[in-house]
Each structure stands twice: as structure tokens, then as C-alpha cells.
Write an enzyme that holds these catalytic residues in place. Structure first.
Site, PDB file in Angstrom:
ATOM      1  N   GLU A   7       6.538 -12.679   0.386  1.00  0.00           N
ATOM      2  CA  GLU A   7       6.791 -11.706  -0.684  1.00  0.00           C
ATOM      3  C   GLU A   7       8.118 -11.007  -0.445  1.00  0.00           C
ATOM      4  O   GLU A   7       8.230 -10.171   0.449  1.00  0.00           O
ATOM      5  CB  GLU A   7       5.653 -10.682  -0.714  1.00  0.00           C
ATOM      6  CG  GLU A   7       4.281 -11.310  -0.831  1.00  0.00           C
ATOM      7  CD  GLU A   7       3.176 -10.377  -0.333  1.00  0.00           C
ATOM      8  OE1 GLU A   7       3.092  -9.239  -0.806  1.00  0.00           O
ATOM      9  OE2 GLU A   7       2.401 -10.800   0.545  1.00  0.00           O
TER      10      GLU A   7
ATOM     11  N   HIS B 138      -0.672  -2.876  -4.410  1.00  0.00           N
ATOM     12  CA  HIS B 138      -0.018  -3.773  -5.374  1.00  0.00           C
ATOM     13  C   HIS B 138      -0.115  -3.300  -6.828  1.00  0.00           C
ATOM     14  O   HIS B 138      -0.418  -4.080  -7.729  1.00  0.00           O
ATOM     15  CB  HIS B 138      -0.616  -5.169  -5.261  1.00  0.00           C
ATOM     16  CG  HIS B 138      -0.255  -5.926  -4.009  1.00  0.00           C
ATOM     17  ND1 HIS B 138       0.914  -5.752  -3.332  1.00  0.00           N
ATOM     18  CD2 HIS B 138      -0.925  -6.903  -3.323  1.00  0.00           C
ATOM     19  CE1 HIS B 138       0.958  -6.577  -2.289  1.00  0.00           C
ATOM     20  NE2 HIS B 138      -0.151  -7.275  -2.255  1.00  0.00           N
TER      21      HIS B 138
ATOM     22  N   ASP C 230       0.496  -9.751   8.565  1.00  0.00           N
ATOM     23  CA  ASP C 230       0.542  -9.100   7.252  1.00  0.00           C
ATOM     24  C   ASP C 230       1.587  -7.995   7.397  1.00  0.00           C
ATOM     25  O   ASP C 230       1.272  -6.815   7.334  1.00  0.00           O
ATOM     26  CB  ASP C 230      -0.845  -8.539   6.898  1.00  0.00           C
ATOM     27  CG  ASP C 230      -0.896  -8.034   5.462  1.00  0.00           C
ATOM     28  OD1 ASP C 230       0.109  -8.189   4.754  1.00  0.00           O
ATOM     29  OD2 ASP C 230      -1.939  -7.480   5.068  1.00  0.00           O
TER      30      ASP C 230
ATOM     31  N   HIS D  28       3.652 -13.172  -5.749  1.00  0.00           N
ATOM     32  CA  HIS D  28       2.609 -13.332  -4.741  1.00  0.00           C
ATOM     33  C   HIS D  28       2.082 -14.770  -4.676  1.00  0.00           C
ATOM     34  O   HIS D  28       0.876 -14.998  -4.557  1.00  0.00           O
ATOM     35  CB  HIS D  28       1.479 -12.346  -5.042  1.00  0.00           C
ATOM     36  CG  HIS D  28       0.797 -11.800  -3.835  1.00  0.00           C
ATOM     37  ND1 HIS D  28      -0.241 -12.444  -3.206  1.00  0.00           N
ATOM     38  CD2 HIS D  28       1.005 -10.672  -3.130  1.00  0.00           C
ATOM     39  CE1 HIS D  28      -0.648 -11.715  -2.182  1.00  0.00           C
ATOM     40  NE2 HIS D  28       0.085 -10.627  -2.114  1.00  0.00           N
TER      41      HIS D  28
ATOM     42  N   ARG E 112       0.826  -1.208   0.000  1.00  0.00           N
ATOM     43  CA  ARG E 112       0.000   0.000   0.000  1.00  0.00           C
ATOM     44  C   ARG E 112       0.858   1.255   0.000  1.00  0.00           C
ATOM     45  O   ARG E 112       2.031   1.190   0.368  1.00  0.00           O
ATOM     46  CB  ARG E 112      -0.894  -0.002   1.248  1.00  0.00           C
ATOM     47  CG  ARG E 112      -1.908  -1.119   1.242  1.00  0.00           C
ATOM     48  CD  ARG E 112      -2.617  -1.252   2.587  1.00  0.00           C
ATOM     49  NE  ARG E 112      -3.662  -2.275   2.534  1.00  0.00           N
ATOM     50  CZ  ARG E 112      -3.437  -3.580   2.568  1.00  0.00           C
ATOM     51  NH1 ARG E 112      -2.198  -4.029   2.712  1.00  0.00           N
ATOM     52  NH2 ARG E 112      -4.423  -4.447   2.487  1.00  0.00           N
TER      53      ARG E 112
HETATM   54  C1  BGC Z   1      -0.973  -7.740   1.400  1.00  0.00           C
HETATM   55  C2  BGC Z   1      -2.320  -7.878   2.063  1.00  0.00           C
HETATM   56  C3  BGC Z   1      -3.379  -8.057   1.001  1.00  0.00           C
HETATM   57  C4  BGC Z   1      -3.015  -9.279   0.185  1.00  0.00           C
HETATM   58  C5  BGC Z   1      -3.990  -9.618  -0.909  1.00  0.00           C
HETATM   59  C6  BGC Z   1      -0.738  -8.972   0.610  1.00  0.00           C
HETATM   60  O1  BGC Z   1       0.487  -8.899  -0.029  1.00  0.00           O
HETATM   61  O2  BGC Z   1       0.065  -7.533   2.313  1.00  0.00           O
HETATM   62  O3  BGC Z   1      -2.594  -6.782   2.882  1.00  0.00           O
HETATM   63  O4  BGC Z   1      -4.638  -8.201   1.572  1.00  0.00           O
HETATM   64  O5  BGC Z   1      -1.747  -9.110  -0.362  1.00  0.00           O
HETATM   65  O6  BGC Z   1      -4.229  -8.585  -1.742  1.00  0.00           O
END
Ligand code: BGC
Length: 355
Positions: A320, A113, A259, A187, A88
């Protein structure tokens, strides 16, 4: 043994673009599939300790699965290449060269993202290759100046390689025609049990990190780089995820689990994921300084994945490798600037064993 590469047509996008599925394998040892829609990792079949081969990454059996509305609207990025910027961005904006760039929000009012149509939704060019001891595919995408409001045209290459030892590498190379920012990642969601109806809470997890990045209530870094000692984020020894994840801690409340970005001490074997039931183990190495760990907190049972299985909360874990989130607004974090005369490069390796 020499790895083998095969390819087939996976389907067509609504615009008529042909999507290829490439499979890199060492027969009986490992099978990896990737496709040029989103430069996505779609399948990973590896043995358990008794030799039973199972798929351990979330995904869909068909291209239509990836294109279905319920999945696309959820922005879960299953196996995708994420870009331009992983994570974000505070207030959906950043400043560069006295200019402010406003970025479009795609999830709950926040730019996540890469935005509404990030690199995960693009059709990439594919170039399969083979050497004496490896096979792989390089995906290439040209991101135009102003895409999702980011400055500079970026050429990006993402290469998946399987070598004769069974090691998978994802490497990134990018150039830009202007000063810009970049922080891509992959991801893939892992569940080493091979059963996506099971939670990953029983997995053991190790991350070689003394520090992590606390988040504010919008899941954005506060800017602090905090010690893991005495927190649920201390995975300096292999620890079952279920124990720390249920502790009372404000940081776990914010995210509904883990997270968070861990600050890696060093690149080699810096994280390990282990399923004691099957014996499957993933050992990760990366050139990146951070590891964003996401324990599938927001999976909401709203779409079906492989074999018709509904992906629920904690059905998988994402590892990630990246620079820290929101680096463009955090002067204390390592820079994600890319200058026109520079080449961006990054590498992450995955080794699998069963013990
Ligand atoms: C983020 C999460 C998000 C997820 C799916 C992750 O990489 O850190 O906050 O909800 O991706 O979009």
C-alpha cells in the site's frame, strides 16, 4: 501492440446501482480488470516464465462475492481504493483548526481505512478512455462534507491506466472545499504463484527503505522512525519473506506478521516482489513516501474468493503506497493536510516481468 479496453455489466448493488467491469489488456501479455464499486482492482492475469497466464490478485468472481456479509464484516479491502485515510487513527480522533473530529470505529473499536463506509464501499462514476498508447478508466467520487465525520467535501479521481509496454499506473487527484486531511491508497493483495491456496512466504521481497515505523499494541505508529538494520524489517536486499517473518521480534508479535509502514528512500523501483517458482516479478514505483506492507495476517478462512478458494493467513501480500499512517496525530510525519486551493496528486506504477 496497442492495449485494448472492454467493459461489461458486473451486476447491481442492493440499491440498484449498476456496476461495470472494465478490462484493460495487451492480449497474451497482461489483463487487468477494475470495477466502479470501490474503484476496485479485481483481476490481474500475467504470464509465468513459461508463458502460463494466471490471475495473481485476490478477489471474487462475481459482484455478489464482494457484497457478501462475511466478507464485508471482515474489512479486508480486497483490491479496493481505500480512503479518506489509509490505516488506523490514534484514539479515533484528530484536531484541525481548533476542532476535534471524532471518527467512527469499524474494526475492533478502531477507525480503519476510512471508517464504516469508506471509499471501498462507494459506487464511483466511471469514465473509460483510450489514447494512442494506453487505455484506462477514471473513477470519480464526490465525498460529502462530514462523511464518516471528516471535514470538507472532497472530489476524488482515481485512474487506472495500462500502457503499451504493459505497465499499470494508479493515479489519484483530489480537491477539497475546506482544509482537511487525505491519504488514500490501493489495497490489492498479490500472490504471484497464481495459486491462492499457497502462502506468499516463499516470495522474495525487496524494499528500498532504511527505516520503518514501529507500532504500539493497537497497531498504531509509536511516532518513532526506526532503522531496519538488525530487525526483520530489513529488506534492503531481496530476501525470502519466510525467513524474517518467523523471527522472535516484538513488532512481529503485535501484528502477527508484517503490517508495517516502510519509509521509502526514493520513488523509482522502490519495492520488488518475486516468486521464484513461477518467475513472476512485480516492480513498484511511487510518488508516495511510505509503503505499508501487510502479509495477510488476519485472513481467517471465513469467506470464499475466486474459484471457491478460501483465503487463509498469508495467502497474499498487500503493498500500500501512501503517506504514513496516523499522520494527522504525528507531528514528526510528513503532512497529509489538503488545503482548498491545493490539488492532491499521487502516482504508483506496477511493472511485471517473468524471469
Ligand atoms: C492494515 C491491516 C488490516 C488490513 C485489512 C491493512 O492495510 O494495515 O492492519 O488488518 O489492511 O483490513
Amino acid at each position: 501492440m496497442k492495449p485494448v479496453l472492454t467493459s461489461k455489466t458486473f451486476g447491481f448493488t442492493p440499491k440498484g446501482d449498476k456496476i461495470y467491469l472494465f478490462t484493460l489488456s495487451l492480449p497474451g501479455q497482461i489483463e487487468v480488470s477494475v470495477m466502479n464499486y470501490g474503484a476496485t482492482w479485481t483481476l490481474l492475469i500475467i504470464p509465468d516464465r513459461s508463458g502460463i497466464m494466471e490471475d495473481v490478485v485476490l478477489g471474487f468472481d462475481t459482484l455478489e462475492g464482494y457484497l457478501q456479509k462475511d466478507y464485508q464484516e471482515n474489512y479486508c479491502y480486497i483490491g479496493s481504493t481505500v480512503g479518506r485515510i489509509a490505516g488506523r487513527i490514534t484514539d479515533n480522533r484528530f484536531h484541525l483548526e481548533e476542532k476535534t473530529y471524532e471518527l467512527p470505529a469499524n474494526l475492533n473499536g478502531i477507525h480503519l481505512h476510512g471508517g464504516i463506509e469508506g471509499w471501498d464501499r462507494k459506487v464511483w462514476n466511471s469514465e473509460p478512455f483510450g489514447t494512442d498508447n494506453s487505455v484506462g478508466v477514471t473513477f470519480y467520487y464526490h465525498s460529502i462534507d462530514g462523511e464518516e465525520n471528516y471535514p470538507g467535501a472532497i472530489d476524488i479521481w482515481v485512474t487506472y491506466t495500462l500502457d503499451e509496454s504493459g505497465r499499470i499506473e494508479i493515479s489519484y487527484k483530489a480537491i477539497s472545499d475546506q482544509k482537511t486531511i487525505i491519504n488514500p491508497t490501493n489495497h490489492a493483495y498479490f500472490n504471484l504463484t497464481g495459486d491462492f491456496t499457497k502462502s506468499i512466504e516463499g516470495h522474495g521481497f525487496f524494499v528500498d527503505a532504511e527505516k520503518y515505523l514501529p507500532m504500539n499494541k493497537h497497531s498504531l505508529p509509536t511516532g518513532e522512525i526506526a532503522g531496519v538494520s538488525g530487525t526483520p524489517f530489513d529488506f534492503r536486499h531481496l530476501k525470502t519473506i519466510s525467513e524474517p517473518i518467523h523471527r522472535n521480534h516484538p513488532q512481529l508479535d503485535i501484528a502477527g506478521g508484517i503490517d508495517h509502514c516502510f519509509v521509502l528512500n526514493q520513488p523509482e523501483e522502490c519495492a520488488v516482489l518475486y516468486d521464484p517458482e513461477s518467475g513472476r516479478k512485480l516492480i513498484l514505483s511511487t510518488t508516495e513516501p511510505g509503503l505499508q506492507v501487510y502479509t495477510g495476517n488476519h485472513f481467517g478462512n471465513n469467506f470464499k474468493g475466486k474459484n471457491g478458494v478460501t483465503y487463509g493467513k498469508r495467502s497474499a501480500i498487500c503493498l500500500e503506497t501512501q503517506h504514513f499512517p496516523d499522520s494527522c496525530n504525528q507531528p514528526g510525519f510528513p503532512s497529509i493536510l489538503l488545503m482548498p486551493e491545493e490539488i492532491f496528486q499521487s502516482r504508483t506504477q506496477f511493472v511485471f516481468t517473468a524471469e
